[in-house]
Design a protein around this motif. Structure first.
Motif, PDB file in Angstrom:
ATOM      1  N   THR A 195       0.814  -1.216   0.000  1.00 15.65           N
ATOM      2  CA  THR A 195       0.000   0.000   0.000  1.00 15.65           C
ATOM      3  C   THR A 195       0.855   1.277   0.000  1.00 15.65           C
ATOM      4  N   PRO A 196       1.868   1.381   0.872  1.00 13.77           N
ATOM      5  CA  PRO A 196       2.681   2.613   0.835  1.00 13.77           C
ATOM      6  C   PRO A 196       3.342   2.853  -0.522  1.00 13.77           C
ATOM      7  N   PHE A 197       3.803   1.790  -1.193  1.00 12.49           N
ATOM      8  CA  PHE A 197       4.450   1.962  -2.506  1.00 12.49           C
ATOM      9  C   PHE A 197       3.469   2.548  -3.508  1.00 12.49           C
ATOM     10  N   ILE A 198       2.302   1.890  -3.627  1.00 10.17           N
ATOM     11  CA  ILE A 198       1.328   2.327  -4.622  1.00 10.17           C
ATOM     12  C   ILE A 198       0.839   3.723  -4.278  1.00 10.17           C
ATOM     13  N   THR A 199       0.598   3.958  -2.966  1.00  6.06           N
ATOM     14  CA  THR A 199       0.108   5.274  -2.560  1.00  6.06           C
ATOM     15  C   THR A 199       1.085   6.373  -2.957  1.00  6.06           C
ATOM     16  N   SER A 200       2.384   6.141  -2.715  1.00  2.99           N
ATOM     17  CA  SER A 200       3.289   7.255  -2.994  1.00  2.99           C
ATOM     18  C   SER A 200       3.418   7.508  -4.489  1.00  2.99           C
ATOM     19  N   VAL A 201       3.327   6.460  -5.313  1.00  3.20           N
ATOM     20  CA  VAL A 201       3.330   6.708  -6.767  1.00  3.20           C
ATOM     21  C   VAL A 201       2.084   7.494  -7.176  1.00  3.20           C
ATOM     22  N   MET A 202       0.904   7.026  -6.706  1.00  6.46           N
ATOM     23  CA  MET A 202      -0.355   7.695  -7.089  1.00  6.46           C
ATOM     24  C   MET A 202      -0.354   9.138  -6.615  1.00  6.46           C
ATOM     25  N   HIS A 203       0.117   9.352  -5.398  1.00  4.30           N
ATOM     26  CA  HIS A 203       0.146  10.691  -4.823  1.00  4.30           C
ATOM     27  C   HIS A 203       0.992  11.619  -5.702  1.00  4.30           C
ATOM     28  N   GLU A 204       2.169  11.128  -6.044  1.00  3.65           N
ATOM     29  CA  GLU A 204       3.090  11.930  -6.852  1.00  3.65           C
ATOM     30  C   GLU A 204       2.478  12.248  -8.213  1.00  3.65           C
ATOM     31  N   VAL A 205       1.843  11.209  -8.792  1.00  5.90           N
ATOM     32  CA  VAL A 205       1.267  11.356 -10.123  1.00  5.90           C
ATOM     33  C   VAL A 205       0.077  12.322 -10.101  1.00  5.90           C
ATOM     34  N   PHE A 206      -0.762  12.210  -9.074  1.00  2.00           N
ATOM     35  CA  PHE A 206      -1.920  13.098  -8.966  1.00  2.00           C
ATOM     36  C   PHE A 206      -1.480  14.543  -8.809  1.00  2.00           C
ATOM     37  N   ARG A 207      -0.360  14.724  -8.122  1.00  2.00           N
ATOM     38  CA  ARG A 207       0.112  16.091  -7.907  1.00  2.00           C
ATOM     39  C   ARG A 207       0.624  16.721  -9.201  1.00  2.00           C
ATOM     40  N   SER A 208       0.939  15.850 -10.190  1.00  2.00           N
ATOM     41  CA  SER A 208       1.490  16.383 -11.431  1.00  2.00           C
ATOM     42  C   SER A 208       0.408  16.913 -12.367  1.00  2.00           C
ATOM     43  N   VAL A 209      -0.872  16.687 -12.010  1.00  2.57           N
ATOM     44  CA  VAL A 209      -1.948  17.203 -12.863  1.00  2.57           C
ATOM     45  C   VAL A 209      -1.935  18.732 -12.795  1.00  2.57           C
ATOM     46  N   PRO A 210      -1.945  19.414 -13.947  1.00  2.00           N
ATOM     47  CA  PRO A 210      -1.884  20.875 -13.944  1.00  2.00           C
ATOM     48  C   PRO A 210      -3.026  21.474 -13.136  1.00  2.00           C
ATOM     49  N   THR A 211      -2.702  22.420 -12.266  1.00  2.00           N
ATOM     50  CA  THR A 211      -3.719  23.014 -11.396  1.00  2.00           C
ATOM     51  C   THR A 211      -4.801  23.697 -12.215  1.00  2.00           C
ATOM     52  N   THR A 212      -4.405  24.296 -13.362  1.00  2.00           N
ATOM     53  CA  THR A 212      -5.392  25.007 -14.171  1.00  2.00           C
ATOM     54  C   THR A 212      -6.508  24.074 -14.629  1.00  2.00           C
ATOM     55  N   LEU A 213      -6.133  22.825 -14.973  1.00  2.00           N
ATOM     56  CA  LEU A 213      -7.143  21.854 -15.406  1.00  2.00           C
ATOM     57  C   LEU A 213      -8.162  21.635 -14.303  1.00  2.00           C
ATOM     58  N   LYS A 214      -7.651  21.383 -13.094  1.00  2.00           N
ATOM     59  CA  LYS A 214      -8.545  21.086 -11.975  1.00  2.00           C
ATOM     60  C   LYS A 214      -9.371  22.312 -11.621  1.00  2.00           C
ATOM     61  N   GLU A 215      -8.716  23.473 -11.629  1.00  2.00           N
ATOM     62  CA  GLU A 215      -9.441  24.689 -11.238  1.00  2.00           C
ATOM     63  C   GLU A 215     -10.543  25.022 -12.226  1.00  2.00           C
ATOM     64  N   SER A 216     -10.277  24.757 -13.513  1.00  2.00           N
ATOM     65  CA  SER A 216     -11.334  25.012 -14.508  1.00  2.00           C
ATOM     66  C   SER A 216     -12.533  24.131 -14.227  1.00  2.00           C
ATOM     67  N   ALA A 217     -12.261  22.875 -13.883  1.00  2.00           N
ATOM     68  CA  ALA A 217     -13.360  21.957 -13.618  1.00  2.00           C
ATOM     69  C   ALA A 217     -14.139  22.392 -12.383  1.00  2.00           C
ATOM     70  N   TYR A 218     -13.411  22.797 -11.353  1.00  2.00           N
ATOM     71  CA  TYR A 218     -14.098  23.279 -10.146  1.00  2.00           C
ATOM     72  C   TYR A 218     -14.937  24.516 -10.474  1.00  2.00           C
ATOM     73  N   ALA A 219     -14.378  25.376 -11.321  1.00  2.00           N
ATOM     74  CA  ALA A 219     -15.085  26.614 -11.658  1.00  2.00           C
ATOM     75  C   ALA A 219     -16.375  26.329 -12.414  1.00  2.00           C
ATOM     76  N   LEU A 220     -16.411  25.203 -13.134  1.00  2.00           N
ATOM     77  CA  LEU A 220     -17.635  24.830 -13.855  1.00  2.00           C
ATOM     78  C   LEU A 220     -18.633  24.158 -12.934  1.00  2.00           C
ATOM     79  N   GLY A 221     -18.273  24.015 -11.660  1.00  2.00           N
ATOM     80  CA  GLY A 221     -19.215  23.473 -10.694  1.00  2.00           C
ATOM     81  C   GLY A 221     -19.057  21.998 -10.419  1.00  2.00           C
TER      82      GLY A 221
END
Lengths: 330, 290
Positions: A195-221
């Motif tokens: 679990t710690p191995f997979i978690t740290s890979v997923m965590h790192e990968v999720f953090r690499s998603v551009p913030t603008t992409l996520k913020e645009s989605a949040y802004a659309l509700g």
């Protein structure tokens, strides 16, 4: 005239000296470069020689049993009959069980760490999980043997037997005496370990998603879940699968955590509550006590199989992880 | 309008369930890990005493400690670092300085990443067939399982970790620094060893510490390379005891006093590894803040 000659001779000594130094530096650089490259090539040679030497060490078993080595369920030390099916089966079942548990949990933790948790909590939890990834696997094994195994036998196995064992079709998977050790226990201990191995890979990968992409989605509700499921996950899909494969590679080759709780039984059984053996646990248990060449060779042949399988899984993992970093480069 | 509201409610509910599950998963994950740590701490401290560090591994039913096993583990780890670090450093330097974007470099990087998580028991088998068997043959069965072979097996675990961190840390160094040195006429080897490597020192040291943390707990590759020894031994050509192998043997035995020693050993291993990872983190953090 004399001045001029003097000037000429002195420049020529200077150029001679500097040329000599340049030549020396060049020679040193070449040797430096070659040495460093040699070390790099050693990494390649290492991989090839691991595969080669285990294949050579297992050749006697492969020659004696031929293809039957891969299809026979017999593992009879006394009569010198060796087949790989039971350990291979045990390895696959425990690893898949481990993935079944570890993947959703790791996914949950990774979402928690990137989207849900308050800022001040992210760092401590992420580092705690990374620290725990470093705990030696033998500790997990001991805990499984002395604490979790008895707990399983006393509390979980009887319940599983009564409730899941009675189900049609899948019931046979959950019937058996409450021994506490077996494939299910090994799968759970492995799950905790990866679990710690997979978690740290997923965590790192999720953090690499551009913030603008996520913020645009949040802004659309979009809700947090929709952002995770429709934005983050599609963006990182190949790397997430890569991380899971990395965990699978770990689980397949893990020795100590499994050896303690699997029971080292060589018979084939459908129930997850029954003891079994995995490739790594058989090698760990029997290798130093193997007195015939054939037995030792069969164990090395198992090691070769394990190496090939993990190589394929880990190579796939790396390729999928690389796909995301290429996307980042664009 | 009603439909719209229902849809909104469904979406909100879905989100709440997912978020609750995510928190639940975190608690669930941490619960197991806390459980494991606490059991190790409790059982370990119960069995911890001075004799653990001063006495030899005992036969069943008598008092004893792990002194010879600690010594064996330390000896093999130091030897493994001495063998593995220079090779790892050199390969890392080659990757970062000479083969950063070349096809060959990428292949080596790829293979190194695979070796990084290759099953350690297979490395033990490799050392057995490639080192122990030929050595045994050459010396007329005088040398079999040995501390040296154990150290070699551990060195194989050190190399990929050091390669990876060295490669990463050197790549982080600004190219302006390299250009400045080259413009002054510094030869490449001096530039690499005395300027770039020095600038990346903290990161490279972290890699070595991580490698040490990784090999201190490794059991599988030692089972049939270093084997084990009940007595104090510092002969590199003889079998030698190591903490993880002793823990494995003692924990699998039916004797309670052996179990106690195994727990104490497990506690010392865990604390040592945790301290190493904390230390390497601190070094990196301190360096980053500069």
């Amino acid at each position: 005239m004399t001045d001029n000659t003097q000037y000429m001779t002195s420049t020529s000594t200077i150029t001679d000296a500097s040329e000599a130094r340049a030549a020396r530096d060049h020679r040193h650089d070449m040797w430096f470069r070659r040495t460093m490259m040699g070390a790099g090539m050693l990494v390649l040679v290492l991989l090839l020689s691991i595969a080669g030497s285990t294949l050579w060490g297992g050749s006697e078993a492969f020659r004696t049993f031929g293809f039957g080595f891969l299809t026979s369920t017999q593992w009879d030390v006394v009569n010198g009959q060796f087949g790989a099916v039971v350990p291979v089966f045990g390895t696959l079942v425990t690893s898949l069980l481990a993935l079944l548990i570890a993947v959703p949990v790791s996914f949950g933790i990774a979402i928690f760490l990137t989207e849900v948790a308050p800022m001040w909590l992210r760092m401590p939890i992420a580092s705690a999980i990374e620290l725990l990834a470093g705990i030696p696997s033998i500790i997990y094994g001991m805990w499984g043997l002395f604490v979790f195994g008895p707990f399983m036998a006393a509390h979980m196995a009887p319940w599983i037997n009564d409730h899941l064992g009675a189900l049609p079709l899948v019931g046979a998977l959950f019937q058996g005496p409450p021994l506490g050790i077996g494939m299910l226990t090994a799968g759970i201990v492995l799950a905790i370990m990866i679990t710690p191995f997979i978690t740290s890979v997923m965590h790192e990968v999720f953090r690499s998603v551009p913030t603008t992409l996520k913020e645009s989605a949040y802004a659309l509700g979009n809700t947090t879940w929709e952002v995770v499921w429709d934005i983050v996950l599609p963006y990182t899909r190949s790397a997430v699968v890569g991380g899971i494969f990395l965990g699978l590679g770990r689980a397949l080759g893990e020795t100590m955590a499994v050896t303690f709780v699997l029971g080292n039984a060589h018979q084939f059984s459908a129930s997850l509550l029954m003891p079994s053996s995995s490739i790594a646990s058989v090698i760990a248990n029997e290798f130093s006590e193997a007195y015939t060449d054939l037995h030792r060779s069969a164990l090395i042949a198992l090691g070769f199989l394990l190496f090939v399988v993990t190589f394929v899984v880990l190579a796939a993992a790396r390729l999928m992880l690389m796909r995301l970093s290429r996307k980042e480069g664009l | 309008m009603n439909d719209h509201e229902r849809l909104y409610r469904v979406r909100r509910l879905k989100n709440r369930i997912a978020m609750a599950l995510s928190c639940g998963a975190t608690l669930f994950g941490l619960l197991w890990l806390v459980w494991i740590l606490i059991t190790t701490l409790i059982n370990g401290f119960k069995a911890l005493n001075l004799a653990l560090f001063t006495q030899m591994t005992p036969p069943p039913g008598t008092e004893g400690g792990l002194a010879n096993a600690f010594y064996g583990s330390a000896l093999m780890s130091v030897l493994a670092l001495l063998i593995g670090t220079p090779i790892g450093l050199a390969a890392g330097i080659w990757l970062a300085e000479f083969a950063r974007h070349s096809k060959l470099g990428n292949t080596v990087r790829f293979i190194n990443d695979i070796l990084l998580s290759a099953p350690s028991i297979v490395l033990g088998l490799f050392i057995y067939t490639a080192v122990i068997l030929p050595l045994n043959h050459l010396t007329n069965h005088q040398v079999g399982f040995s501390a040296f072979a154990g150290a070699l097996a551990l060195a194989l675990l050190v190399i990929p970790v050091v390669v990876r961190t060295t490669d990463e840390m050197l790549q982080l160094q600004p190219s302006t620094m390299r250009e400045a040195a080259l413009a002054l006429g510094v030869p490449q080897w001096k530039l690499t060893l005395q300027i770039v490597l020095r600038a990346a020192k903290a990161g490279v040291v972290t890699g070595v510490l991580l490698a040490l943390a990784r090999i201190t707990g490794e059991t599988a590759p030692l089972l049939f390379t270093a084997f084990g020894n009940q007595f104090w031994s510092s002969n590199l050509l003889k079998p030698i005891a190591s903490v993880p192998v002793v823990i494995f043997q003692y924990a699998m035995s039916p004797f309670d006093d052996w179990h106690a020693i195994a727990w104490a050993g497990a506690l010392v291993l865990t604390l040592f590894v945790l301290c190493l990872s904390l230390l390497s983190r601190l070094i990196l953090l301190r360096n980053r803040s500069h």
